[in-house]
Design a protein around this motif. Structure first.
Motif, PDB file in Angstrom:
ATOM      1  N   GLU A 179      -7.250  11.824   6.735  1.00  8.62           N
ATOM      2  CA  GLU A 179      -6.478  11.939   7.835  1.00  8.62           C
ATOM      3  C   GLU A 179      -6.632  13.116   8.795  1.00  8.62           C
ATOM      4  OE1 GLU A 179      -2.314  10.800   7.803  1.00  8.62           O
ATOM      5  OE2 GLU A 179      -2.567   9.982   5.903  1.00  8.62           O
ATOM      6  N   ARG A 206       1.804   1.873  10.921  1.00 13.40           N
ATOM      7  CA  ARG A 206       0.512   1.514  11.277  1.00 13.40           C
ATOM      8  C   ARG A 206      -0.369   1.652   9.850  1.00 13.40           C
ATOM      9  NH1 ARG A 206       0.621  -1.622  12.877  1.00 13.40           N
ATOM     10  NH2 ARG A 206       1.772  -1.772  14.681  1.00 13.40           N
ATOM     11  N   LYS A 207      -0.373   2.504   8.943  1.00 13.87           N
ATOM     12  CA  LYS A 207      -1.172   2.694   7.904  1.00 13.87           C
ATOM     13  C   LYS A 207      -0.799   1.975   6.820  1.00 13.87           C
ATOM     14  CE  LYS A 207       0.537   7.195   6.634  1.00 13.87           C
ATOM     15  NZ  LYS A 207      -0.206   8.615   6.254  1.00 13.87           N
ATOM     16  N   GLY A 211      -5.035  -9.063   4.666  1.00 13.19           N
ATOM     17  CA  GLY A 211      -3.683  -8.403   4.101  1.00 13.19           C
ATOM     18  C   GLY A 211      -2.571  -8.607   5.391  1.00 13.19           C
ATOM     19  N   GLY A 259      -5.268 -10.822   1.433  1.00 14.08           N
ATOM     20  CA  GLY A 259      -5.673  -9.672   1.080  1.00 14.08           C
ATOM     21  C   GLY A 259      -5.717  -9.270  -0.330  1.00 14.08           C
ATOM     22  N   SER A 279      -5.783   1.557  -2.161  1.00 15.29           N
ATOM     23  CA  SER A 279      -5.096   0.968  -0.691  1.00 15.29           C
ATOM     24  C   SER A 279      -4.545   2.041   0.175  1.00 15.29           C
ATOM     25  CB  SER A 279      -3.910   0.060  -1.073  1.00 15.29           C
ATOM     26  OG  SER A 279      -3.050   0.591  -2.127  1.00 15.29           O
ATOM     27  N   ALA A 280      -3.880   3.183  -0.409  1.00 11.83           N
ATOM     28  CA  ALA A 280      -3.680   4.178   0.445  1.00 11.83           C
ATOM     29  C   ALA A 280      -4.779   4.779   1.327  1.00 11.83           C
ATOM     30  CB  ALA A 280      -2.862   5.328  -0.428  1.00 11.83           C
ATOM     31  N   ASP A 324     -13.254  -5.660   1.199  1.00 12.68           N
ATOM     32  CA  ASP A 324     -13.488  -7.170   1.473  1.00 12.68           C
ATOM     33  C   ASP A 324     -12.244  -8.129   1.103  1.00 12.68           C
ATOM     34  OD1 ASP A 324     -14.951  -9.716   2.104  1.00 12.68           O
ATOM     35  OD2 ASP A 324     -15.338  -9.887  -0.006  1.00 12.68           O
ATOM     36  N   TYR A 361     -14.786   5.534  -4.892  1.00 13.53           N
ATOM     37  CA  TYR A 361     -13.639   4.901  -5.167  1.00 13.53           C
ATOM     38  C   TYR A 361     -12.609   4.833  -3.716  1.00 13.53           C
ATOM     39  CZ  TYR A 361      -8.565   3.880  -7.170  1.00 13.53           C
ATOM     40  OH  TYR A 361      -7.456   3.451  -7.207  1.00 13.53           O
ATOM     41  N   ILE A 362     -11.769   3.905  -3.668  1.00 13.60           N
ATOM     42  CA  ILE A 362     -10.861   3.507  -2.775  1.00 13.60           C
ATOM     43  C   ILE A 362      -9.578   2.878  -3.064  1.00 13.60           C
ATOM     44  CG2 ILE A 362     -11.675   1.764  -1.352  1.00 13.60           C
ATOM     45  CD1 ILE A 362     -11.139   3.501   1.166  1.00 13.60           C
ATOM     46  N   PHE A 409     -10.871  -6.592   5.505  1.00 12.55           N
ATOM     47  CA  PHE A 409     -11.151  -5.300   6.345  1.00 12.55           C
ATOM     48  C   PHE A 409     -12.665  -5.731   7.226  1.00 12.55           C
ATOM     49  CE2 PHE A 409      -8.924  -1.129   6.139  1.00 12.55           C
ATOM     50  CZ  PHE A 409      -7.837  -1.831   5.688  1.00 12.55           C
ATOM     51  N   ALA A 417       0.887  -1.304   0.131  1.00 11.00           N
ATOM     52  CA  ALA A 417       0.076   0.035   0.016  1.00 11.00           C
ATOM     53  C   ALA A 417       0.930   1.131  -0.121  1.00 11.00           C
ATOM     54  CB  ALA A 417      -0.797   0.114   1.087  1.00 11.00           C
ATOM     55  N   PHE A 445       0.520  -1.683   4.792  1.00 10.55           N
ATOM     56  CA  PHE A 445      -0.048  -3.023   4.765  1.00 10.55           C
ATOM     57  C   PHE A 445       0.443  -3.550   3.361  1.00 10.55           C
ATOM     58  CE2 PHE A 445      -3.971  -0.773   4.180  1.00 10.55           C
ATOM     59  CZ  PHE A 445      -4.410  -1.178   2.843  1.00 10.55           C
ATOM     60  N   LEU A 485      -7.208   2.935   2.263  1.00 13.49           N
ATOM     61  CA  LEU A 485      -7.622   2.037   3.361  1.00 13.49           C
ATOM     62  C   LEU A 485      -6.579   2.103   4.567  1.00 13.49           C
ATOM     63  CD1 LEU A 485      -8.153  -1.151   1.137  1.00 13.49           C
ATOM     64  CD2 LEU A 485      -9.945  -0.033   2.270  1.00 13.49           C
ATOM     65  N   GLY A 486      -5.296   2.558   4.340  1.00 18.76           N
ATOM     66  CA  GLY A 486      -4.338   2.900   5.174  1.00 18.76           C
ATOM     67  C   GLY A 486      -4.860   3.754   6.105  1.00 18.76           C
ATOM     68  N   MET A 530      -6.568   2.200   8.857  1.00 22.06           N
ATOM     69  CA  MET A 530      -5.966   1.215   9.846  1.00 22.06           C
ATOM     70  C   MET A 530      -4.942   2.180  10.735  1.00 22.06           C
ATOM     71  SD  MET A 530      -6.457  -1.661   9.219  1.00 22.06           S
ATOM     72  CE  MET A 530      -5.219  -2.344  10.489  1.00 22.06           C
ATOM     73  N   ALA A 531      -4.522   3.260  10.355  1.00 14.71           N
ATOM     74  CA  ALA A 531      -3.648   4.014  11.177  1.00 14.71           C
ATOM     75  C   ALA A 531      -4.412   4.828  12.499  1.00 14.71           C
ATOM     76  CB  ALA A 531      -3.175   5.353  10.103  1.00 14.71           C
ATOM     77  N   LEU A 571      -9.214  -7.293   1.253  1.00 16.64           N
ATOM     78  CA  LEU A 571      -8.146  -7.125   2.118  1.00 16.64           C
ATOM     79  C   LEU A 571      -8.542  -7.640   3.559  1.00 16.64           C
ATOM     80  CD1 LEU A 571      -6.636  -3.917   1.422  1.00 16.64           C
ATOM     81  CD2 LEU A 571      -5.314  -5.782   1.732  1.00 16.64           C
ATOM     82  N   GLY A 617      -8.659 -14.526   3.598  1.00 14.64           N
ATOM     83  CA  GLY A 617      -7.335 -14.125   3.900  1.00 14.64           C
ATOM     84  C   GLY A 617      -7.032 -12.423   4.060  1.00 14.64           C
ATOM     85  N   VAL A 665     -13.098  -3.930  -2.441  1.00 11.29           N
ATOM     86  CA  VAL A 665     -11.820  -3.649  -1.964  1.00 11.29           C
ATOM     87  C   VAL A 665     -11.613  -3.737  -0.568  1.00 11.29           C
ATOM     88  CG1 VAL A 665      -9.947  -1.673  -2.033  1.00 11.29           C
ATOM     89  CG2 VAL A 665     -11.632  -1.940  -3.897  1.00 11.29           C
TER      90      VAL A 665
END
Lengths: 748, 124
Positions: free
Chosen positions: B32, A573-574, A619, A597, B58-59, B92, B55-56, B96, A529, A576, B61-62, B65-66, B94, A617, B90
């Motif tokens: 953020e 953290r962000k 990520g 993922g 991977s950044a 799903d 649209y999303i 999430f 990512a 993956f 999604l990050g 997570m952060a 990964l 699975g 998307v």
């Protein structure tokens, strides 16, 4: 043509006369001959006892005088012309010359007379009352010598004063000086010709006297004298005035008759010159007197401004922004123009408010924000784009300082370069009304210079930063390129085509293949990512994990669980990573894989619709480990001849056309169905072509990696080994930034 | 240029963020900043509404997570609702849905907030 050659212009003559040899050669004969002829003339007059006729006097004698003394003037002019004049030397020289003249004049007057009163009337001194004819030989000698001495003194005086009058010369001052000399000479000649009565004489002299007055006030040299010099010159002007007055008394008294009878024009000219000398000395004396008290202040100001200007040059030579801001606040204080200075620059990164970047000589324990409302003042200057001067700073509502902080007046100047406000400079003085007009101007000019320097430094900094970033990216790109397999491993029965294209300079896609033993091959396709340098580092880490762990623990569940554990600790953290990992076993004809993922792999069998392997699975790096392991769902497939396994990254699915539509799974599966019978290589090519047609442009939005395996059943291992040499194709570099794809291929 | 925006709403102590447009590496800092603002205001019950999220990447999604760890440590939760199918896919892929409460409607999400329910995380 001829006229041009024969009559040289004034400048050419001047140039000619500036050479000493030429000058002496040309002028000395004129002067010598003229002078001797004039002596002879007077001797003849004396001998004959009758005055010359008016015509002889006018055209012969006066013409002779003009030439003789004109030559003398030019001779002296040449001698004094190029020397720089100091007032001290001039005044001192005038005094000495006057005294010398007086001494000589006295001695000359004594010729032919044993003793007695010098101020005798003309008949007694030796001239016929009516005609002015010299009566004795002594009178002839005296008149000739005195006239020469007076002429020398007058000419020398004028030439000396010329240097002072024309200090800081302009066209205007030069012209007025020249006109003064011309009118002096002109009126002297007219006096000679017409012998006018007093009224006409006064009228005649008003013009030269007016010009004399005008030139007498050109005393600019006084400004630049230091105090002691002024004092010294004050004394010298008194001395010289005394000496010149004595001389004037002498020339218009005892010596008057002699020179008058020699030439009335010369006599008038000499007296006018002496009068001008005295006038000039008197104005000099008074000006010196009045300038004495201001000398200190003036000198200080000159020093300050000179220092400020000199240091401005320094500012433009500093390129480090931090050092530059320090210099900018230090200079006004160190040159004494300001008491305190600080600099506020806009903070474009976070707060968008002015931030104090440098301050100098603040009152103890104070910050600029505590002293004034920096933001309010900054905003006002920013909108006005002009300096703001608070003469009584303490009365302004934006100034928070108390009287003991010593902020009497405050000057706020914008730093503008290329029409952009780069910052604002604050300078203060202890007292109210502390900034003079010229200081405000100096600081404003300084601010402009500082702004330019700041702008330059910033541009340089940006360029360096850009270069540094470009270097860093180049390194990352290089790292990434090396991380991707340079050569694909070979296994019997397995055909592999792989390509990876980063969208930006450094992408986040990664794939790798590793032959574990003579019948097993581990593979991984992953997507970090984010992109850029950090992605390249994570890729490097993943490669290390893959290359180190997969030979030991080829099982997908074990491998991915361990990889997850390792990555969870180190990934931000962000961040993956999504991945598909698996192992081909050509001996058993199976493939075991698991999905972490990642977009699901696709199984394409010769006579069946393509199948997305939606295995469960998470990520990598999302979860500490428990959940990851619990949810991971491995899958083992028994391979049939012609089976193809497609691994790809989301760049394939999410590439969009100009209308913003993504390529998507539907189009992918349709394309696969359309080419269901193709070999791996042809399928690879068709897929990328279809995608390029869909997006309509060769560049991809995202990194795009596509790996296709094709299984060809081989009855016996031995047999394939025999064929290996025949059909080998070596993989080339598997990534490229210039070409959209560069498939690597290996056939058994 | 940015085609992403965040709208703020409040409902029963839950901070609702309405995402519009496309969330990718370029627009992720905006989300953020929005989440940062919520945390600064002491709001730890945050619901992301994806009704208008097109649209999303991977950044994007990050970003979730952060922040999720900190939010949960503070006793709150980050839930996601009303995602479009493409966007949900998307999430799903990964996995999430295993980490977050991803719900079809805002009402259900608010209910779960009211009941104080959070996804079961064996590792935490």
């Amino acid at each position: 043509m001829i006229r041009n050659v024969t009559i040289p212009s004034l400048q050419q003559t001047e140039m000619l006369l500036q050479q000493r040899r030429t000058r002496l050669f040309l002028l000395l004969p004129f002067f010598g001959t003229g002078y001797i002829l004039s002596v002879v003339f007077h001797l003849l007059t004396w001998k004959s006892g009758t005055p010359p006729s008016t015509w002889v006097r006018l055209f012969y004698y006066d013409g002779l005088m003009l030439i003789t003394y004109g030559a003398l003037w030019l001779l002296l002019w040449g001698e004094t012309h190029q020397r720089g004049t100091s007032p001290t030397r001039t005044f001192w020289g005038l005094t000495v010359a006057s005294l010398l003249f007086l001494g000589l004049g006295y001695l000359v007057l004594r010729i032919g007379r044993p003793s007695g009163d010098l101020a005798l009337s003309a008949p007694v001194t030796g001239f016929a009352y009516e005609t002015g004819v010299p009566l004795t030989w002594a009178a002839v000698v005296q008149m000739n010598v005195l006239a020469l001495l007076e002429a020398l003194l007058a000419f020398w005086l004028l030439l000396q004063l010329r240097g002072l009058v024309l200090f800081k010369r302009t066209r205007q001052s030069e012209r007025s000086w020249r006109w003064m000399l011309i009118t002096m000479a002109g009126s002297a000649l007219l006096v000679d010709l017409f012998q006018p009565d007093e009224f006409v004489l006064a009228l005649l002299l008003s013009l030269p006297v007016g010009l004399m007055l005008r030139n007498a006030f050109r005393v600019a040299w006084i400004l630049y004298l230091p105090f002691r010099q002024k004092l010294l010159n004050l004394g010298l002007t008194v001395l010289a005035t005394g000496a010149l007055s004595g001389t004037l008394a002498f020339t218009s008294g005892p010596a008057y008759e002699y020179v008058w009878h020699y030439s009335p024009a010369l006599s008038s000219f000499v007296n006018l010159s002496l009068a001008f000398g005295i006038l000039y000395l008197v104005t000099s004396f008074l000006s010196l007197l009045f300038h004495l008290p201001t000398t200190g202040a003036f000198q200080r100001k000159v020093d300050e401004l000179a220092a400020l200007h000199a240091l401005m040059q320094m500012v433009s030579q500093v390129f480090d922004v931090e050092r530059l801001t320090d210099t900018i606040v230090r200079l006004p204080v160190e040159t004494g123009v300001a008491q305190t200075a600080w600099l506020a620059l806009p903070d474009f990164q976070t707060t968008f408010r002015p931030r104090i970047v440098a301050a100098y000589n603040l009152p103890a324990g104070q910050t600029p924000e505590a002293l004034v409302d920096v933001e309010a003042l900054y905003q006002e200057v920013a909108t006005r784009r002009q300096f703001l001067l608070l003469e009584q700073a303490l009365t302004d509502h934006r100034v928070r300082a108390r009287p003991e902080h010593g902020i009497g007046s405050l000057l706020v100047v914008p730093l503008v370069a290329r029409n952009e406000l780069l910052g604002v400079l604050f300078v203060t003085r202890e007292v109210a009304y502390g900034f003079e007009q010229d200081e405000v101007e100096a600081i404003t000019v300084f601010a402009t210079q500082a702004a330019l320097a700041l702008d330059n430094a910033r541009l340089l900094h940006e360029r360096l930063e850009k270069e540094r970033l470009a270097r860093e990216l180049a390194i990352a790109r290089d790292v990434q390129r090396r991380l991707l397999p340079q050569q694909l491993p070979r296994l019997p029965g397995l055909q592999i085509v792989a390509s990876s294209v980063p969208a930006q300079e450094v992408g986040g896609d990664y794939y790798d293949l590793l032959r574990l033993d003579d019948h097993r091959l581990a593979f991984i396709v992953a997507d970090v990512a984010g992109k850029g340098t950090s992605a390249a580092f994570y890729m490097a880490e993943l490669q290390g994990i893959f290359r180190a762990l997969s030979p030991l623990n080829p099982d997908p569940v074990v491998f991915l669980t361990q990889a997850n554990r390792a990555l969870f600790e180190t990934l931000a953290r962000k961040a993956f990573i999504s991945a598909v990992y698996g192992v081909f076993d050509v001996a058993k004809g199976t493939v075991t894989l698991a999905r972490a993922g990642h977009p699901p792999p696709i199984l394409l069998r010769p006579h069946a619709p393509p199948r997305l392997l939606r295995l469960q699975g998470l990520g990598l790096g999302l979860d500490r480990g428990e959940l990851f392991r619990q949810t991971l769902e491995p899958c083992t497939l028994s391979l049939q001849a012609g089976d193809r396994l497609l691994l790809y990254t989301d760049g394939l699915i999410e590439s969009r056309n100009d209308r913003g539509e993504a390529f998507g799974y539907d189009r992918l599966l349709q394309t696969l169905e359309a080419h269901a019978q193709d070999t791996a290589a042809s399928l690879h090519r068709h897929l990328l072509e279809t995608l390029a047609q869909f997006t309509g442009h060769p560049a991809y939005d995202d990194d795009l990696t596509l790996v296709i395996f094709q299984w060809q059943e081989v009855p016996m291992l031995q047999e394939t080994r025999d064929h290996q040499d025949v059909q080998t194709q070596t993989a080339g570099a598997s990534t490229s930034t210039t070409q959209p794809s560069q498939p690597s291929q290996q056939a058994p | 240029m940015s085609n992403f925006s965040v709208g703020f709403r409040q409902h029963n102590g839950v901070q609702i963020l309405d995402l519009h447009g496309e969330l990718d590496a370029h627009t992720a800092p905006e989300l953020e900043a929005a989440l940062q603002k919520c945390l600064q205001n002491g709001q730890y019950n945050i619901l992301i509404n994806g009704r208008d999220l097109d649209y999303i990447s991977s950044a994007g999604l990050g970003v979730f997570m952060a922040y999720v760890e900190e939010i949960r440590e503070k006793g709150g939760d980050l839930k996601i609702a009303e995602l479009k199918p493409g966007v949900y896919n998307v999430f799903d892929l990964l996995g999430f849905p295993l980490l977050f409460d991803i719900l079809p409607s805002e009402a259900e999400a608010l209910e779960r907030f009211a009941r104080g329910e959070r996804p079961m995380l064996p590792s935490s």
